[in-house]
Design a protein around this motif. Structure first.
Motif, PDB file in Angstrom:
ATOM      1  N   ASN A  90      22.015  23.568  22.055  1.00 57.37           N
ATOM      2  CA  ASN A  90      21.846  23.171  20.656  1.00 57.37           C
ATOM      3  C   ASN A  90      22.972  22.265  20.165  1.00 57.37           C
ATOM      4  N   GLY A  91      23.411  21.379  21.049  1.00 58.32           N
ATOM      5  CA  GLY A  91      24.428  20.418  20.668  1.00 58.32           C
ATOM      6  C   GLY A  91      25.843  20.959  20.630  1.00 58.32           C
ATOM      7  N   ARG A  92      26.075  22.135  21.194  1.00 61.40           N
ATOM      8  CA  ARG A  92      27.402  22.733  21.211  1.00 61.40           C
ATOM      9  C   ARG A  92      27.739  23.205  22.625  1.00 61.40           C
ATOM     10  N   ASP A 152      20.761  10.843  22.636  1.00 58.61           N
ATOM     11  CA  ASP A 152      21.162  12.243  22.488  1.00 58.61           C
ATOM     12  C   ASP A 152      22.554  12.349  21.862  1.00 58.61           C
ATOM     13  N   GLN A 159      25.938  17.051  13.553  1.00 56.01           N
ATOM     14  CA  GLN A 159      27.075  17.962  13.396  1.00 56.01           C
ATOM     15  C   GLN A 159      28.315  17.313  12.809  1.00 56.01           C
ATOM     16  N   ARG A 192      22.192  11.699  18.184  1.00 56.21           N
ATOM     17  CA  ARG A 192      21.550  12.829  17.505  1.00 56.21           C
ATOM     18  C   ARG A 192      22.548  13.964  17.283  1.00 56.21           C
ATOM     19  N   ILE A 193      23.337  14.276  18.300  1.00 60.66           N
ATOM     20  CA  ILE A 193      24.287  15.385  18.194  1.00 60.66           C
ATOM     21  C   ILE A 193      25.391  15.057  17.192  1.00 60.66           C
ATOM     22  N   LEU A 231      29.041  15.001  26.839  1.00 69.49           N
ATOM     23  CA  LEU A 231      28.602  13.915  25.953  1.00 69.49           C
ATOM     24  C   LEU A 231      28.568  12.579  26.691  1.00 69.49           C
ATOM     25  N   GLU A 258      25.625  22.919  27.693  1.00 70.69           N
ATOM     26  CA  GLU A 258      25.343  22.526  26.311  1.00 70.69           C
ATOM     27  C   GLU A 258      24.144  23.300  25.793  1.00 70.69           C
ATOM     28  N   PRO A 286      31.853  22.596  18.914  1.00 66.94           N
ATOM     29  CA  PRO A 286      31.307  21.241  19.030  1.00 66.94           C
ATOM     30  C   PRO A 286      31.789  20.542  20.299  1.00 66.94           C
TER      31      PRO A 286
END
Length: 257
Positions: free
Chosen positions: A108-110, A155, A163, A158-159, A148, A106, A137
């Motif tokens: 930056n959330g991707r 977290d 997005q 937030r993600i 996830l 992962e 994503p």
């Protein structure tokens, strides 16, 4: 609306994105794609050319091989790649030529794919006409959902909040409650699945790779949907993926002892 400390850097980033999507483009095409003046597109392209990020061939710009160099450095410094590469290649040999193995972390959330075996254009099904998507994503695919499910609730919130749940295919989960229920199932079962959610006609199974409180990523096996058993619980691939994840987890733990 997202703001950036140096807006010009974002424009250059978007210019590179246009070239990545199109293979090559002229100033007019880049300007139209980004809805900026031609002078702005020209200035960014010329600057990127001078620093070696793009190549100008008779007024048509393309990405330079500098990006491949940077990518290899980033990959080779990634601990999941270093500690999991051999296990991923072993899994690839075990599942056969018609399935693809991926190591995913992962960023930056991707999703960031650090290894993808056998993903050559000539081996892809007809509906998958491009190289494997490497930054997508987390909610759109099996390894991303496995990651996830291993994160803490803060977290995850937030993600998803940053997005949203954008649709890639008709099968992509776009309802947050539905996704959270699936994440609960993944935690209970120890693996995640993808039935055409990332690429129509492709299916996958993934297991998370976690040590203590650190979520390092996930390992996955993908193939054309018909190559997988209809009931994932009966698939030997599920156990093979989970075993590979356990081996990589052990490698990561022992590397720090």
């Amino acid at each position: 609306m997202t703001t950036y400390p140096v807006a010009a850097v974002k424009v250059s980033h978007d210019v590179l994105g246009v070239l990545a999507d199109r293979g090559e483009a002229g100033v007019t095409e880049v300007a139209a794609a980004l809805d900026v003046p031609k002078s702005t597109a020209h200035d960014h392209l010329r600057t990127l050319e001078r620093v070696g990020s793009v190549v100008n061939e008779s007024g048509r710009y393309r990405l330079s091989m500098q990006h491949l160099h940077f990518g290899k450095i980033a990959r080779n410094n990634n601990e999941l790649f270093v500690r999991g590469r051999d296990e991923a290649l072993s899994l690839s040999a075990a599942v056969g030529d018609r399935k693809y193995v991926q190591l995913v972390t992962e960023e930056n959330g991707r999703c960031a794919v650090v290894l993808a075996t056998r993903w050559q254009r000539e081996n892809l099904p007809s509906q998958a006409t491009r190289i494997y998507p490497t930054h997508v994503p987390l909610h759109t695919n099996a390894p991303g959902k496995a990651i996830l499910a291993s994160m803490n609730s803060g977290d995850v919130e937030r993600i998803l909040g940053g997005q949203g749940l954008k649709r890639r295919t008709p099968a992509t989960i776009t309802d947050e409650d539905e996704l959270l229920l699936e994440l609960d199932c993944i935690r209970e079962e120890g693996y995640a699945t993808d039935d055409g959610e990332l690429i129509a006609g492709m299916a996958g199974v993934a297991a998370p790779i976690v040590t203590d409180a650190d979520v390092h990523g996930a390992i996955a096996v993908y193939s054309a949907s018909e190559e997988f058993e209809a009931d994932r619980d009966d698939s030997p691939v599920v156990d093979m993926v989970r075993d590979a994840a356990d081996e990589i987890q052990a490698n990561l733990i022992f590397a720090h002892d």
